[in-house]
Design an enzyme around this catalytic site. Structure first.
Site, short mmCIF file in Angstrom:
data_model
loop_
_atom_site.label_atom_id
_atom_site.label_comp_id
_atom_site.label_asym_id
_atom_site.label_seq_id
_atom_site.Cartn_x
_atom_site.Cartn_y
_atom_site.Cartn_z
N LYS A 171 -4.92 33.16 9.09
CA LYS A 171 -5.76 32.40 10.01
C LYS A 171 -5.60 30.92 9.68
O LYS A 171 -6.11 30.44 8.66
CB LYS A 171 -7.24 32.79 9.88
CG LYS A 171 -8.05 32.16 11.01
CD LYS A 171 -9.51 32.01 10.69
CE LYS A 171 -9.88 30.71 10.04
NZ LYS A 171 -9.62 29.48 10.80
N GLU A 246 -7.08 28.16 -3.57
CA GLU A 246 -6.60 26.78 -3.74
C GLU A 246 -7.65 25.89 -3.11
O GLU A 246 -7.76 25.83 -1.88
CB GLU A 246 -5.26 26.58 -3.02
CG GLU A 246 -4.13 27.42 -3.54
CD GLU A 246 -3.57 26.93 -4.85
OE1 GLU A 246 -3.97 25.85 -5.33
OE2 GLU A 246 -2.74 27.65 -5.43
N CYS A 280 -5.15 17.30 -1.07
CA CYS A 280 -6.01 17.75 -2.16
C CYS A 280 -5.58 17.19 -3.51
O CYS A 280 -6.37 17.16 -4.43
CB CYS A 280 -6.05 19.27 -2.18
SG CYS A 280 -4.41 19.97 -2.08
N GLU A 380 -15.47 14.86 -2.95
CA GLU A 380 -14.20 14.73 -2.24
C GLU A 380 -14.41 13.93 -0.95
O GLU A 380 -15.25 14.29 -0.13
CB GLU A 380 -13.71 16.14 -1.90
CG GLU A 380 -12.23 16.29 -2.02
CD GLU A 380 -11.74 17.68 -1.64
OE1 GLU A 380 -12.54 18.54 -1.22
OE2 GLU A 380 -10.53 17.89 -1.76
P1 NAD Z 1 -12.52 24.25 4.95
O1 NAD Z 1 -12.89 24.96 3.72
O2 NAD Z 1 -13.60 23.71 5.81
O3 NAD Z 1 -11.66 25.20 5.90
C1 NAD Z 1 -10.50 25.84 5.43
C2 NAD Z 1 -10.27 27.07 6.27
O4 NAD Z 1 -11.37 27.95 6.08
C3 NAD Z 1 -10.18 26.83 7.78
O5 NAD Z 1 -9.18 27.66 8.32
C4 NAD Z 1 -11.56 27.25 8.27
O6 NAD Z 1 -11.56 27.70 9.62
C5 NAD Z 1 -11.87 28.41 7.33
N1 NAD Z 1 -13.28 28.72 7.20
C6 NAD Z 1 -14.36 27.94 7.46
N2 NAD Z 1 -15.50 28.62 7.26
C7 NAD Z 1 -15.15 29.86 6.84
C8 NAD Z 1 -15.88 31.01 6.45
N3 NAD Z 1 -17.20 31.03 6.43
N4 NAD Z 1 -15.20 32.10 6.06
C9 NAD Z 1 -13.85 32.11 6.05
N5 NAD Z 1 -13.10 31.05 6.42
C10 NAD Z 1 -13.75 29.93 6.80
O7 NAD Z 1 -11.49 23.11 4.52
P2 NAD Z 1 -10.74 22.07 5.44
O8 NAD Z 1 -11.73 21.02 5.82
O9 NAD Z 1 -9.98 22.76 6.52
O10 NAD Z 1 -9.64 21.49 4.43
C11 NAD Z 1 -9.93 20.53 3.50
C12 NAD Z 1 -10.22 21.15 2.14
O11 NAD Z 1 -9.10 21.95 1.73
C13 NAD Z 1 -10.39 20.13 1.07
O12 NAD Z 1 -11.45 20.52 0.21
C14 NAD Z 1 -9.08 20.17 0.31
O13 NAD Z 1 -9.14 19.72 -1.01
C15 NAD Z 1 -8.73 21.60 0.40
N6 NAD Z 1 -7.29 21.81 0.21
C16 NAD Z 1 -6.86 22.35 -0.96
C17 NAD Z 1 -5.51 22.54 -1.19
C18 NAD Z 1 -5.01 23.13 -2.49
O14 NAD Z 1 -3.85 23.48 -2.55
N7 NAD Z 1 -5.84 23.26 -3.50
C19 NAD Z 1 -4.58 22.20 -0.21
C20 NAD Z 1 -5.05 21.65 0.98
C21 NAD Z 1 -6.41 21.47 1.18
#
Ligand code: NAD
Length: 492
Positions: A171, A246, A280, A380
């Protein structure tokens, strides 16, 4: 139709749709149908059905499909770069030079990794038994990806999983789903059997949560915020799925007194502004020795002021927009609150004129004089915002670097080998760069310590995460009465 299930594109059965917006212009790029929880059931069933055959495919066959896939993506590189840029606001320079080539390199890496299953030698570790190791796929993987590098995230999730013989339901973030769907379709064109890779475009609370909870899923692999990562961990407990997380980061960028200041300034510009700071591993806290603090801040401020924002095909522009107006509100909100307790040296103003006013642009923002326990230092931002903090001795530098709940990445800038060695040993992060910040390579792992999660993406370490190790033991003597039985009952 944007759902890719069992080798075909289908209409999602949610009653809602989502407009994918180019955040640099505000224009709608595509209106996508959304999946529902019922589609999760269908996609997981397709992945389950495909697993039986795919798990038994010879590694060489999986590898050949991935090599063909790399060729297809190489031919279609410009198309992927354009779509990626249009759904994220990234400059084409970045998608052409980083996102797409990085993805192709990853495909080639996993095409090779598929044929290198590691394990201990088969041998008689007990005199009466022959032991061997099987490295087997886990089953159906449910993956969730964020919006910051949609194409690369699809690659990091899908490739190790399928190279190891698993099947997957991915997803992507619903605001940037287009290249993930294209990725799965192109895999199909390369000869991947139906059902091995399925992509569902849907919301997190509905489709993401259903996928993470699903009892037909054997492993979950999530990249996103630490807050949602915690809910994933809970959902996975339902049937004790293997979990790979991650999560967020707040990377320190430590500049010791003997560092090459100009190199550190260049590194800070690139390391904090890559992907407009929506990375990130981006440098977010520059921790700088007091003797060079002012020089570093002055030079960095000059560089930040020189950075040009612009539309994706503007060759003269350095940075694109943020991913959405909503996300810009989050970034701008944190900077506005910081004005109350710190000094905003550059940036911090939303562009209000010309083409930039229509998009989700935000300028490079440099902040000083923030308290160590303030929001801008602790939380963040995920935008082009760098905080600079002074330190007086090496112990304090290391302490400040580790003063965070996160532990994804860090860098140390020094010309002293002992300082460099100490920093790489003592900074608690999954990656520590010395005299650079950001470069990633397919052969090396990416993943966090502490609340940045666990599990590695890319590299052979990631490939191993998507396999489980089985010990197989053969008894050799053939006798009914085995010596070790004496420890349980009398042999009469
Ligand atoms: P997010 O956690 O809001 O969303 C990530 C994904 O989770 C999206 O696909 C979203 O639709 C889904 N999601 C949201 N609510 C959910 C739920 N209740 N259950 C299951 N899935 C759900 O994060 P974001 O805003 O899309 O991305 C930014 C974040 O991602 C930052 O915190 C960043 O640091 C992190 N990130 C980490 C890495 C890594 O490799 N560690 C890489 C890229 C981004």
């Amino acid at each position: 139709m944007y759902q890719f299930i069992n080798g075909r594109t289908e209409q999602g059965t949610s009653t809602h749709t989502h407009d994918v917006v180019n955040p640099a212009t505000g224009g709608v790029v595509a209106t996508v149908d959304l999946a529902s929880a019922a589609d999760v059931d269908r996609a997981v069933a397709a992945a389950r059905a495909a697993f039986a055959t795919w798990a038994r495919t010879a590694p060489g066959e999986r590898s050949a499909i991935l090599h063909r896939f790399a060729s297809i993506l190489t031919e279609r590189a410009e198309e992927f770069a354009r779509v990626e840029s249009s759904q994220t606001g990234k400059p084409l320079r970045l998608t052409r030079g980083f996102d797409v080539p990085g993805t192709i390199d990853n495909i080639e890496f996993f095409a090779g990794a598929a044929r290198h299953l590691e394990g201990k030698a088969t041998a008689e570790y007990s005199p009466d038994h022959t032991s061997s190791i099987r490295r087997e796929p886990i089953g159906v993987v449910g993956s969730i990806a964020p919006w910051n590098y949609p194409l690369q995230m699809a690659a990091w999730k899908i490739l190790p999983a399928i190279a190891a013989g698993n099947t997957i339901v991915l997803k992507p973030a619903e605001i940037t789903p287009l290249t993930s769907v294209m990725f799965a379709q192109a895999l199909n064109d390369a000869g991947l059997p139906p059902g091995v890779v399925n992509v569902l475009v849907g919301t997190g609370p509905e489709v993401g949560a259903a996928l993470m909870r699903h009892e037909g899923v054997d492993m979950v692999s999530f990249t996103g915020s630490t807050a949602i990562g915690r809910t994933v961990l809970e959902a996975a407990a339902v049937n004790t799925k293997r979990v790979h997380l991650e999560l967020g980061g707040k990377a320190p960028f430590v500049v010791f007194e003997d560092a090459d200041v100009d190199a550190a300034v260049h590194g800070a510009v690139a390391g904090s502004l890559i992907n407009s700071g929506q990375d990130c591993t981006a440098a977010t806290r520059a921790i700088v020795h007091r003797s060079i603090y002012q020089e570093f801040v002055d030079k960095l401020a000059t560089r930040f002021r020189d950075i040009r924002l612009g539309l994706q095909d503007d060759e003269g522009a350095d940075l694109g927009s943020l991913v959405s107006v909503k996300h810009r509100e989050h970034v701008a909100g944190m900077v506005e609150r910081a004005r109350g307790y710190a000094k905003v040296l550059t940036g911090g103003e939303i562009p209000s004129e010309g083409v930039l006013a229509r998009g989700a642009f935000y300028p490079p923002t440099l902040i000083i004089d923030a308290a160590l326990d303030s929001e801008i230092v602790k939380d963040e931002v995920f935008g082009p915002v760098l905080v600079v903090l002074p330190f007086d001795d090496d112990d304090e530098a290391i302490r400040l670097a580790n003063d965070t709940v996160y532990g994804l990445a860090a860098s140390a800038w020094t010309s002293n080998v002992h300082r460099a060695m100490r920093a790489t040993r003592e900074i608690n992060a999954g990656c520590v760069w010395v005299n650079d910040h950001i470069p990633i390579i397919s052969e090396m792992p990416h993943g966090g310590f502490k609340q940045s999660g666990f599990g590695k993406d890319m590299s052979a370490y990631s490939f191993e995460e998507y396999t489980q190790v089985k010990h197989v033991m053969f008894e050799l003597s053939g006798s009914a009465e085995k010596d070790w039985h004496r420890t349980i009952f009398q042999l009469r």
